[in-house]
Design a protein around this motif. Structure first.
Motif, PDB file in Angstrom:
ATOM      1  N   THR A 166       0.845  -1.186   0.000  1.00  0.00           N
ATOM      2  CA  THR A 166       0.000   0.000   0.000  1.00  0.00           C
ATOM      3  C   THR A 166       0.882   1.239   0.000  1.00  0.00           C
ATOM      4  O   THR A 166       1.857   1.309   0.744  1.00  0.00           O
ATOM      5  CB  THR A 166      -0.900   0.018   1.263  1.00  0.00           C
ATOM      6  N   VAL A 167       0.535   2.193  -0.852  1.00  0.00           N
ATOM      7  CA  VAL A 167       1.284   3.446  -0.918  1.00  0.00           C
ATOM      8  C   VAL A 167       0.377   4.553  -0.439  1.00  0.00           C
ATOM      9  O   VAL A 167      -0.743   4.718  -0.925  1.00  0.00           O
ATOM     10  CB  VAL A 167       1.759   3.732  -2.364  1.00  0.00           C
ATOM     11  N   ASN A 168       0.824   5.289   0.547  1.00  0.00           N
ATOM     12  CA  ASN A 168       0.068   6.418   1.070  1.00  0.00           C
ATOM     13  C   ASN A 168       0.406   7.674   0.293  1.00  0.00           C
ATOM     14  O   ASN A 168       1.517   7.819  -0.219  1.00  0.00           O
ATOM     15  CB  ASN A 168       0.388   6.647   2.551  1.00  0.00           C
ATOM     16  N   ALA A 169      -0.518   8.615   0.259  1.00  0.00           N
ATOM     17  CA  ALA A 169      -0.268   9.884  -0.424  1.00  0.00           C
ATOM     18  C   ALA A 169       0.944  10.587   0.171  1.00  0.00           C
ATOM     19  O   ALA A 169       1.697  11.249  -0.534  1.00  0.00           O
ATOM     20  CB  ALA A 169      -1.497  10.791  -0.330  1.00  0.00           C
ATOM     21  N   SER A 170       1.172  10.416   1.458  1.00  0.00           N
ATOM     22  CA  SER A 170       2.319  11.073   2.095  1.00  0.00           C
ATOM     23  C   SER A 170       3.644  10.469   1.649  1.00  0.00           C
ATOM     24  O   SER A 170       4.693  11.060   1.850  1.00  0.00           O
ATOM     25  CB  SER A 170       2.199  10.993   3.617  1.00  0.00           C
ATOM     26  N   ASP A 171       3.591   9.250   1.045  1.00  0.00           N
ATOM     27  CA  ASP A 171       4.811   8.617   0.550  1.00  0.00           C
ATOM     28  C   ASP A 171       5.209   9.115  -0.837  1.00  0.00           C
ATOM     29  O   ASP A 171       6.313   8.848  -1.295  1.00  0.00           O
ATOM     30  CB  ASP A 171       4.636   7.098   0.474  1.00  0.00           C
ATOM     31  N   ALA A 172       4.308   9.823  -1.505  1.00  0.00           N
ATOM     32  CA  ALA A 172       4.595  10.316  -2.857  1.00  0.00           C
ATOM     33  C   ALA A 172       5.661  11.387  -2.792  1.00  0.00           C
ATOM     34  O   ALA A 172       5.795  12.098  -1.793  1.00  0.00           O
ATOM     35  CB  ALA A 172       3.321  10.888  -3.485  1.00  0.00           C
ATOM     36  N   PRO A 173       6.455  11.512  -3.867  1.00  0.00           N
ATOM     37  CA  PRO A 173       7.460  12.572  -3.884  1.00  0.00           C
ATOM     38  C   PRO A 173       6.794  13.927  -3.663  1.00  0.00           C
ATOM     39  O   PRO A 173       5.695  14.185  -4.147  1.00  0.00           O
ATOM     40  CB  PRO A 173       8.057  12.480  -5.294  1.00  0.00           C
ATOM     41  N   LYS A 174       7.473  14.809  -2.925  1.00  0.00           N
ATOM     42  CA  LYS A 174       6.901  16.102  -2.571  1.00  0.00           C
ATOM     43  C   LYS A 174       6.632  16.987  -3.788  1.00  0.00           C
ATOM     44  O   LYS A 174       5.712  17.785  -3.771  1.00  0.00           O
ATOM     45  CB  LYS A 174       7.805  16.821  -1.591  1.00  0.00           C
ATOM     46  N   ASN A 175       7.426  16.871  -4.822  1.00  0.00           N
ATOM     47  CA  ASN A 175       7.253  17.709  -6.003  1.00  0.00           C
ATOM     48  C   ASN A 175       6.362  17.065  -7.055  1.00  0.00           C
ATOM     49  O   ASN A 175       6.193  17.592  -8.130  1.00  0.00           O
ATOM     50  CB  ASN A 175       8.613  18.037  -6.627  1.00  0.00           C
ATOM     51  N   HIS A 176       5.793  15.914  -6.753  1.00  0.00           N
ATOM     52  CA  HIS A 176       4.938  15.223  -7.712  1.00  0.00           C
ATOM     53  C   HIS A 176       3.599  15.936  -7.794  1.00  0.00           C
ATOM     54  O   HIS A 176       2.963  16.204  -6.791  1.00  0.00           O
ATOM     55  CB  HIS A 176       4.743  13.768  -7.297  1.00  0.00           C
ATOM     56  N   ARG A 177       3.205  16.252  -8.988  1.00  0.00           N
ATOM     57  CA  ARG A 177       1.900  16.860  -9.206  1.00  0.00           C
ATOM     58  C   ARG A 177       1.016  15.852  -9.915  1.00  0.00           C
ATOM     59  O   ARG A 177       1.463  15.137 -10.792  1.00  0.00           O
ATOM     60  CB  ARG A 177       2.026  18.107 -10.073  1.00  0.00           C
ATOM     61  N   PRO A 178      -0.265  15.838  -9.548  1.00  0.00           N
ATOM     62  CA  PRO A 178      -1.169  14.909 -10.226  1.00  0.00           C
ATOM     63  C   PRO A 178      -1.368  15.324 -11.683  1.00  0.00           C
ATOM     64  O   PRO A 178      -1.193  16.489 -12.044  1.00  0.00           O
ATOM     65  CB  PRO A 178      -2.469  15.038  -9.430  1.00  0.00           C
ATOM     66  N   VAL A 179      -1.739  14.362 -12.498  1.00  0.00           N
ATOM     67  CA  VAL A 179      -2.043  14.638 -13.900  1.00  0.00           C
ATOM     68  C   VAL A 179      -3.287  15.516 -13.936  1.00  0.00           C
ATOM     69  O   VAL A 179      -4.251  15.284 -13.214  1.00  0.00           O
ATOM     70  CB  VAL A 179      -2.273  13.321 -14.676  1.00  0.00           C
ATOM     71  N   VAL A 180      -3.244  16.540 -14.781  1.00  0.00           N
ATOM     72  CA  VAL A 180      -4.336  17.498 -14.878  1.00  0.00           C
ATOM     73  C   VAL A 180      -5.159  17.184 -16.123  1.00  0.00           C
ATOM     74  O   VAL A 180      -4.601  16.926 -17.189  1.00  0.00           O
ATOM     75  CB  VAL A 180      -3.759  18.931 -14.970  1.00  0.00           C
ATOM     76  N   ASP A 181      -6.473  17.211 -15.979  1.00  0.00           N
ATOM     77  CA  ASP A 181      -7.351  17.024 -17.138  1.00  0.00           C
ATOM     78  C   ASP A 181      -7.357  18.308 -17.964  1.00  0.00           C
ATOM     79  O   ASP A 181      -7.572  19.394 -17.426  1.00  0.00           O
ATOM     80  CB  ASP A 181      -8.785  16.711 -16.692  1.00  0.00           C
ATOM     81  N   LEU A 182      -7.094  18.164 -19.252  1.00  0.00           N
ATOM     82  CA  LEU A 182      -7.107  19.304 -20.161  1.00  0.00           C
ATOM     83  C   LEU A 182      -8.215  19.118 -21.178  1.00  0.00           C
ATOM     84  O   LEU A 182      -8.339  18.047 -21.768  1.00  0.00           O
ATOM     85  CB  LEU A 182      -5.764  19.421 -20.890  1.00  0.00           C
ATOM     86  N   ASP A 183      -8.992  20.174 -21.397  1.00  0.00           N
ATOM     87  CA  ASP A 183      -9.999  20.105 -22.449  1.00  0.00           C
ATOM     88  C   ASP A 183      -9.377  20.619 -23.752  1.00  0.00           C
ATOM     89  O   ASP A 183      -8.182  20.960 -23.796  1.00  0.00           O
ATOM     90  CB  ASP A 183     -11.272  20.863 -22.068  1.00  0.00           C
ATOM     91  N   ASP A 184     -10.159  20.670 -24.802  1.00  0.00           N
ATOM     92  CA  ASP A 184      -9.642  21.083 -26.115  1.00  0.00           C
ATOM     93  C   ASP A 184      -9.100  22.512 -26.103  1.00  0.00           C
ATOM     94  O   ASP A 184      -8.099  22.803 -26.759  1.00  0.00           O
ATOM     95  CB  ASP A 184     -10.722  20.941 -27.190  1.00  0.00           C
ATOM     96  N   VAL A 185      -9.742  23.401 -25.370  1.00  0.00           N
ATOM     97  CA  VAL A 185      -9.277  24.796 -25.290  1.00  0.00           C
ATOM     98  C   VAL A 185      -7.928  24.856 -24.577  1.00  0.00           C
ATOM     99  O   VAL A 185      -6.992  25.515 -25.044  1.00  0.00           O
ATOM    100  CB  VAL A 185     -10.324  25.702 -24.592  1.00  0.00           C
ATOM    101  N   ASP A 186      -7.803  24.151 -23.448  1.00  0.00           N
ATOM    102  CA  ASP A 186      -6.525  24.105 -22.733  1.00  0.00           C
ATOM    103  C   ASP A 186      -5.411  23.575 -23.635  1.00  0.00           C
ATOM    104  O   ASP A 186      -4.321  24.142 -23.699  1.00  0.00           O
ATOM    105  CB  ASP A 186      -6.618  23.201 -21.496  1.00  0.00           C
ATOM    106  N   ARG A 187      -5.691  22.471 -24.334  1.00  0.00           N
ATOM    107  CA  ARG A 187      -4.673  21.872 -25.220  1.00  0.00           C
ATOM    108  C   ARG A 187      -4.282  22.843 -26.326  1.00  0.00           C
ATOM    109  O   ARG A 187      -3.109  22.949 -26.677  1.00  0.00           O
ATOM    110  CB  ARG A 187      -5.190  20.570 -25.816  1.00  0.00           C
ATOM    111  N   ALA A 188      -5.258  23.550 -26.888  1.00  0.00           N
ATOM    112  CA  ALA A 188      -4.963  24.507 -27.960  1.00  0.00           C
ATOM    113  C   ALA A 188      -4.120  25.671 -27.441  1.00  0.00           C
ATOM    114  O   ALA A 188      -3.206  26.143 -28.134  1.00  0.00           O
ATOM    115  CB  ALA A 188      -6.265  25.024 -28.575  1.00  0.00           C
TER     116      ALA A 188
END
Length: 169
Positions: A2-24
Motif C-alpha cells: 500500500t502506498v500512502n499519499a504522504s509517501d509520494a514525492p513532494k514535487n509530484h503533481r497529479p495529472v491534470v485534465d485538459l480540455d480542447d481549449v486548454d490543449r490549444a
C-alpha cells in the motif's frame, strides 16, 4: 504493498485534465510563447478574457511551468554543441548522483542534463565555442570528479526541438 499519499514525492503533481481549449492554448504557447492574449484567443476561438483566465489557470495548475526564449548558440558565441555521456563509478550511488548533478547542472556550458537509467547515468548537452572547449569541459568538469568512471562525447551536427519540457523534480 500500500502506498500512502504522504509517501509520494513532494514535487509530484497529479495529472491534470485538459480540455480542447486548454490543449490549444498549450500548443499555441509552446510554438510561440510571445503570443498576446488576443492572439491566443484568435487562434483558439475564445474571448481574450477567456484566453487570459485559461492561461493563468494552466500556470497555476502547473501545466505551464515557464515561458522561454530560444537562443541561437552560434550567434551567442557557442556554435559547437555536444552530448556527453557520463557513467559514474559504482559505490555510494545516491551521494555520487546527487553531488554530480549539483556540480554540473549550474555550469554555463550546460544547456540540458538528463539523469538516465541504462548504461549511461547522465547525458549532458553542452554548447561551447570550439572543440578545445569541449575537451576542457570534459577534462576539467567531468573527468576530474572522483565519481566519474567514463565519458563519451558526440558532436551535434544538427537538431530539431519540438518543445521545451519542464524539468522533472
Amino acid at each position: 504493498m500500500t502506498v500512502n499519499a504522504s509517501d509520494a514525492p513532494k514535487n509530484h503533481r497529479p495529472v491534470v485534465d485538459l480540455d480542447d481549449v486548454d490543449r490549444a492554448i498549450v500548443e499555441s504557447l509552446a510554438s510561440d510563447a510571445r503570443l498576446t492574449n488576443a492572439e491566443i484567443a484568435a487562434r483558439v476561438g475564445v474571448a481574450a478574457s477567456t484566453a487570459h483566465a485559461r492561461t493563468r489557470s494552466l500556470v497555476d495548475r502547473g501545466v505551464i511551468t515557464g515561458f522561454h526564449a530560444s537562443v541561437d548558440q552560434r550567434v551567442a558565441g557557442a556554435g559547437l554543441q555536444a552530448i556527453v555521456h557520463v557513467t559514474l563509478r559504482p559505490g555510494s550511488r545516491h551521494e555520487s548522483i546527487t553531488e554530480f548533478a549539483h556540480e554540473v547542472r549550474g555550469l554555463p556550458q550546460v544547456i540540458q542534463m538528463f539523469f538516465l537509467g541504462g548504461s549511461d547515468d547522465f547525458l549532458i548537452h553542452i554548447a561551447v565555442a570550439d572543440s578545445s572547449e569541449v575537451r576542457t569541459f570534459v577534462v576539467e568538469h567531468l573527468s576530474a570528479q572522483r565519481s566519474v568512471a567514463s565519458t563519451r562525447t558526440s558532436i551535434i551536427f544538427d537538431y530539431h526541438r519540438n518543445r521545451v519540457a519542464a524539468p522533472f523534480h
